[in-house]
Design a protein around this motif. Structure first.
Motif, short mmCIF file in Angstrom:
data_model
loop_
_atom_site.label_atom_id
_atom_site.label_comp_id
_atom_site.label_asym_id
_atom_site.label_seq_id
_atom_site.Cartn_x
_atom_site.Cartn_y
_atom_site.Cartn_z
N VAL A 601 0.81 -1.22 0.00
CA VAL A 601 0.00 0.00 0.00
C VAL A 601 0.84 1.27 0.00
O VAL A 601 0.51 2.24 -0.67
CB VAL A 601 -0.96 -0.01 1.21
N ASP A 602 1.93 1.28 0.73
CA ASP A 602 2.65 2.54 0.88
C ASP A 602 3.89 2.64 -0.01
O ASP A 602 4.73 3.49 0.20
CB ASP A 602 3.06 2.74 2.34
N ALA A 603 4.00 1.74 -0.99
CA ALA A 603 5.26 1.65 -1.73
C ALA A 603 5.29 2.56 -2.95
O ALA A 603 5.37 2.11 -4.09
CB ALA A 603 5.54 0.21 -2.11
N THR A 604 5.23 3.86 -2.69
CA THR A 604 5.35 4.82 -3.78
C THR A 604 6.82 5.15 -4.00
O THR A 604 7.58 5.27 -3.05
CB THR A 604 4.56 6.10 -3.41
N HIS A 605 7.21 5.25 -5.26
CA HIS A 605 8.55 5.73 -5.59
C HIS A 605 8.42 7.01 -6.39
O HIS A 605 7.46 7.21 -7.14
CB HIS A 605 9.32 4.70 -6.42
N GLY A 606 9.41 7.87 -6.22
CA GLY A 606 9.49 9.05 -7.06
C GLY A 606 10.50 8.80 -8.15
O GLY A 606 11.26 7.82 -8.12
N PHE A 607 10.52 9.68 -9.13
CA PHE A 607 11.52 9.59 -10.18
C PHE A 607 11.84 11.02 -10.60
O PHE A 607 10.97 11.74 -11.06
CB PHE A 607 10.98 8.79 -11.37
N ALA A 608 13.09 11.41 -10.39
CA ALA A 608 13.45 12.80 -10.63
C ALA A 608 14.74 12.86 -11.43
O ALA A 608 15.71 12.16 -11.10
CB ALA A 608 13.61 13.54 -9.31
N VAL A 609 14.74 13.69 -12.47
CA VAL A 609 15.92 13.86 -13.32
C VAL A 609 16.30 15.33 -13.31
O VAL A 609 15.46 16.19 -13.59
CB VAL A 609 15.64 13.41 -14.78
N PRO A 610 17.56 15.66 -12.96
CA PRO A 610 17.96 17.06 -12.95
C PRO A 610 18.04 17.62 -14.36
O PRO A 610 18.11 16.86 -15.33
CB PRO A 610 19.35 17.03 -12.29
N VAL A 611 18.09 18.92 -14.46
CA VAL A 611 18.24 19.67 -15.70
C VAL A 611 17.06 19.47 -16.66
O VAL A 611 16.51 20.42 -17.19
CB VAL A 611 19.58 19.36 -16.43
N TYR A 612 16.60 18.25 -16.81
CA TYR A 612 15.54 17.96 -17.77
C TYR A 612 14.13 18.26 -17.25
O TYR A 612 13.15 18.03 -17.93
CB TYR A 612 15.66 16.52 -18.28
N ASN A 613 14.06 18.78 -16.01
CA ASN A 613 12.77 19.24 -15.48
C ASN A 613 11.75 18.10 -15.39
O ASN A 613 10.59 18.25 -15.77
CB ASN A 613 12.22 20.38 -16.36
N ILE A 614 12.22 16.97 -14.91
CA ILE A 614 11.35 15.80 -14.85
C ILE A 614 11.18 15.35 -13.41
O ILE A 614 12.16 15.22 -12.66
CB ILE A 614 11.94 14.64 -15.68
N THR A 615 9.95 15.16 -13.00
CA THR A 615 9.66 14.49 -11.73
C THR A 615 8.37 13.72 -11.90
O THR A 615 7.47 14.15 -12.61
CB THR A 615 9.59 15.48 -10.54
N ALA A 616 8.31 12.56 -11.30
CA ALA A 616 7.11 11.73 -11.40
C ALA A 616 6.87 11.06 -10.06
O ALA A 616 7.79 10.90 -9.26
CB ALA A 616 7.28 10.67 -12.49
N SER A 617 5.63 10.71 -9.82
CA SER A 617 5.28 9.92 -8.65
C SER A 617 4.68 8.62 -9.15
O SER A 617 3.75 8.62 -9.95
CB SER A 617 4.26 10.68 -7.80
N LEU A 618 5.27 7.53 -8.71
CA LEU A 618 4.80 6.22 -9.18
C LEU A 618 4.17 5.48 -8.02
O LEU A 618 4.87 4.96 -7.14
CB LEU A 618 5.99 5.41 -9.72
N GLU A 619 2.86 5.42 -8.03
CA GLU A 619 2.16 4.70 -6.98
C GLU A 619 2.23 3.19 -7.28
O GLU A 619 2.47 2.80 -8.43
CB GLU A 619 0.71 5.18 -6.90
N PRO A 620 2.03 2.35 -6.26
CA PRO A 620 2.19 0.91 -6.45
C PRO A 620 1.40 0.39 -7.66
O PRO A 620 0.19 0.56 -7.72
CB PRO A 620 1.66 0.31 -5.15
N GLY A 621 2.11 -0.22 -8.60
CA GLY A 621 1.49 -0.76 -9.79
C GLY A 621 1.52 0.16 -10.99
O GLY A 621 1.35 -0.27 -12.12
N GLU A 622 1.75 1.44 -10.74
CA GLU A 622 1.63 2.44 -11.80
C GLU A 622 2.77 2.36 -12.82
O GLU A 622 3.93 2.11 -12.48
CB GLU A 622 1.62 3.84 -11.18
N THR A 623 2.42 2.59 -14.06
CA THR A 623 3.45 2.74 -15.09
C THR A 623 3.33 4.13 -15.69
O THR A 623 2.23 4.66 -15.80
CB THR A 623 3.32 1.64 -16.17
N VAL A 624 4.47 4.73 -16.00
CA VAL A 624 4.46 6.05 -16.62
C VAL A 624 5.32 6.02 -17.87
O VAL A 624 6.21 5.18 -18.01
CB VAL A 624 4.97 7.17 -15.69
N LYS A 625 5.03 6.96 -18.76
CA LYS A 625 5.84 7.13 -19.97
C LYS A 625 6.24 8.59 -20.04
O LYS A 625 5.39 9.48 -20.03
CB LYS A 625 5.00 6.75 -21.19
N ILE A 626 7.55 8.82 -20.04
CA ILE A 626 8.06 10.19 -20.06
C ILE A 626 8.90 10.36 -21.32
O ILE A 626 9.75 9.52 -21.62
CB ILE A 626 8.90 10.46 -18.79
#
Ligand code: CUK
Ligand code: CUA
Length: 661
Positions: A601-626
């Motif tokens: 339930v609480d296993a959220t990960h973030g994903f952050a890339v410097p310079v490229y202005n990218i941040t994402a929040s990945l909730e359990p099970g979630e898939t993202v496309k950047i």
């Protein structure tokens, strides 16, 4: 249920302690402690009672959830009642970095609403509307308007994420929305300031000919959880400034009620010694309440009796009049709220410059329409229903009445902006034990601090209001809190309205450091059923389904295509990304997919890339496309931005962009 009992039990205990009664389980010592704290902090019995009514012990959940507009913040805030704890912000029109909204995820949703294709990265949210079934909140969806750019957003309450933003193709600004029809067939968006359709230019001297008013009915496809633009339409209205609106229900099902201001059609121009808008637009003694038959309008639309304007079907004013779907009736000038009573039989209008609320009878409106009881027509030929023949009552409530909500017991509540108070009055007619006889009476007023705009009663605009709590959404808190510089917090105050007419005290102050919350809706918490993890691994929240291309455990890879595209298939699980080294060439187009493969339930990960202005929040099970272009060479440590485990700091990797020679 157990939690509820515990909370109430504690409240009772405290209250009893305070009034000096002995209660089983409360030792003399603890009573003394309470009395000492009260004395030291200068708390009255009323203060302690208020604390007992609102204090929510750690781990105990709230009975109600309030969805409040974030105003210029462009977001929605979810607040628990009675604790008044902010639980979540929901990113809507404005990029929000925790949720990654607009920084890699949700970009295409925000972009869908760009006016004229121009990047607008904020919104002015006013009116949240929960989806309804049979006129009652069903807890499935939330809609909210953006006044500055006439947009409507759809939020799915499975995951509390914005799924869609639609830009109104006709009007520039909106206000009378969002409001839903009783089964959420349509999400209504009234225009605001009259403009030429579709951002056309027209000099203000051509106001009456070229400038238009409108209301848009966005068809909601509940199964898809999206507004269906291809089944939506608008109705042309006179170039008044259409304002707040509400949808009829039960006795008034099938109608839309819509206030307007500037029926004078003033065009301002203070710099040329013309009357400014504030004077010109409030000259008439009355403005017009629009009464629109949307059931008939829908049939006209389905029968093709529309013009295509800006690619959008519009029932012209001419057609609306020929088909009898539009009437107006006088309303107190400079009106603000229009609110339909729970049974749909009365429509309450407040005029900011009139100390009364004006109550119209739906039965009388229907009769006046049928009998053509007109007092004339406006200059566009819209029939004006005779005011006296549709009026039910007027109640003097105080100065600056704005918005009305309803309780379960025959009470109505109206905010008083100038008085800084909330008025409680009895809805006459057949309303409950309180008023078996037609009785329209002001019962009492409670001062609030200060300048109340909207009020929200728990489920107070539905067919079955819950009552119990009322939140007063005040502006400019002035002296209530430590001054936070010249910009003061907004103040949301909780009132206990459960006491059947004897009093309705303010029991909690909640400063809001974001503004300006206009309206809120309060739903019983047990009507909501949010997911705590996504239903499957590889879930794309944007389509609310499994994404076939989602990276899977064991299938992680980097694929370089001939056309300079690099596809990354990455997984995230405590406490690593896989792969950890990503090497691309400067100028590559990067499509970076990440799946959070966690099921906890609480296993959220973030994903952050410097310079490229990218941040994402990945909730359990979630898939993202950047997607981004690797236009800057260098070495970029990317990392997980949520403190997800003891080895969270190690949850990182390197993006290495080789310079092009
Ligand atoms: S309006 Cu803000 S206080 Cu936009 Cu609903 Cu009345
Ligand atoms: Cu995952 Cu920190």
């Amino acid at each position: 249920m157990h939690q509820k009992t515990r909370r109430k039990g504690l409240g009772k205990l405290l209250a009893l302690t305070v009034i000096g009664a002995t209660s089983v389980g409360a030792s003399a010592q603890s009573m003394n402690d309470v009395q000492k704290v009260a004395k030291d902090r200068g708390l009255s019995t009323a203060d302690l009672l208020a604390a007992a009514k609102t204090y929510t012990p750690s781990g105990v959940k709230d009975d109600y959830i309030m969805f409040a507009s974030g105003g210029h913040a462009g977001q929605v805030f979810a607040v628990g009642l009675p604790s008044m704890r902010i639980l979540r912000s929901i990113a809507v029109f404005t990029p929000e970095s925790w949720q990654g909204w607009g920084f890699g995820v949700g970009n295409e949703v925000i972009a869908e609403g760009f006016p004229k294709g121009k990047a607008n990265l904020w919104g002015d949210t006013h009116h949240p509307a929960l989806s309804e079934t049979g006129g009652d909140y069903d807890g499935q969806f939330l809609f909210i308007n953006d006044k500055i750019n006439a947009r409507v957003a759809v939020i799915d309450l499975h995951d509390w994420e914005t799924k869609q933003i639609v830009k109104n193709p006709l009007t520039v600004s909106d206000h009378g929305g969002t409001f839903v029809t009783p089964d959420t067939d349509y999400v209504i968006e009234g225009g605001q300031y009259a403009v030429p359709w579709g951002y056309e230019y027209a000099p203000i001297s051509e106001y009456k000919e070229k400038y238009k008013g409108s209301v848009t009915l966005w068809k909601f496809d509940r199964k898809r959880g999206r507004i269906d633009k291809d089944k939506s339409f608008a109705i042309e209205l006179p170039p008044y400034w259409q304002d707040l609106s509400d949808a009829g229900k039960l006795a008034s099902d099938g109608y839309i009620f819509m206030n307007s201001l500037n029926t004078e059609m003033a065009t301002g121009g203070i710099e040329d010694k013309n009357p400014p808008f504030e004077a010109g637009a409030s000259m008439n003694a009355t403005d017009f309440l629009h009464i629109i038959d949307w059931h008939k309008a829908e049939k006209l639309y389905q029968a093709g009796k529309v013009e295509m304007i800006e690619g959008f079907p519009v029932i012209s004013l001419k057609t609306a009049l020929a088909e009898g779907i539009l009437h107006v009736t006088p309303e107190p000038r400079s009106p603000h709220g229009v609110d339909v009573a729970p049974k749909g039989d009365f429509i309450v209008v407040s005029g900011k410059l009139d100390p009364h609320v004006t109550i119209y009878s739906m039965a009388k409106i229907k009769q006046a329409i049928a009998n053509k009881t007109y007092s004339g027509k406006d200059e566009f030929g819209v029939p004006i229903l005779d005011f006296d023949s549709v009026l039910e009552a007027q109640v003097e409530v105080g100065l600056g009445p704005l918005h009305t909500q309803f309780g379960p017991d025959g009470y109505a509540y109206t905010s008083l902006f100038l008085d800084s108070a909330v008025a409680r009055w009895t809805l006459g007619g057949s309303y409950g034990p309180l008023s078996p006889e037609p009785d329209w009476t002001l019962v009492q007023k409670t001062p609030v601090q200060y300048n109340v705009g909207h009020i929200a009663v728990a489920e107070g605009d539905t067919v079955s209001p819950d009552g119990h709590y009322l939140v007063s959404l005040n502006k400019w808190s002035v002296d209530r809190f430590f001054p936070t510089g010249p910009l003061l917090p907004q103040n949301l105050q909780l009132l206990d309205i459960s006491s059947n007419g004897t009093e309705m005290p303010v029991i909690y102050d909640m400063p809001m450091g974001v503004g300006e919350p206009h309206y809120a809706q309060i739903i019983k918490a047990d009507k909501l059923d949010p997911w705590t993890t996504y239903p499957g691994v590889g879930w794309d929240p944007h389509v609310q389904n499994l994404e076939p291309m989602a990276p899977k455990k064991g299938m992680e890879r980097v694929v370089r295509k001939d056309d300079g595209t690099v596809e990354i298939y990455m997984t995230a699980i405590r406490s690593h990304f896989n792969p950890e080294h990503i090497t691309v060439k400067q100028g590559d187009h990067v499509i970076w997919r990440i799946t959070n493969t966690e099921r906890a339930v609480d296993a959220t990960h973030g994903f952050a890339v410097p310079v490229y202005n990218i941040t994402a929040s990945l909730e359990p099970g979630e898939t993202v496309k950047i997607e981004f272009d690797a236009d800057t060479a260098g070495t970029f440590p990317f990392y997980c931005s949520e403190f997800c485990s003891a080895l969270h700091l190690e949850m990182m990797g390197y993006l290495m962009v080789e310079p092009a020679d």
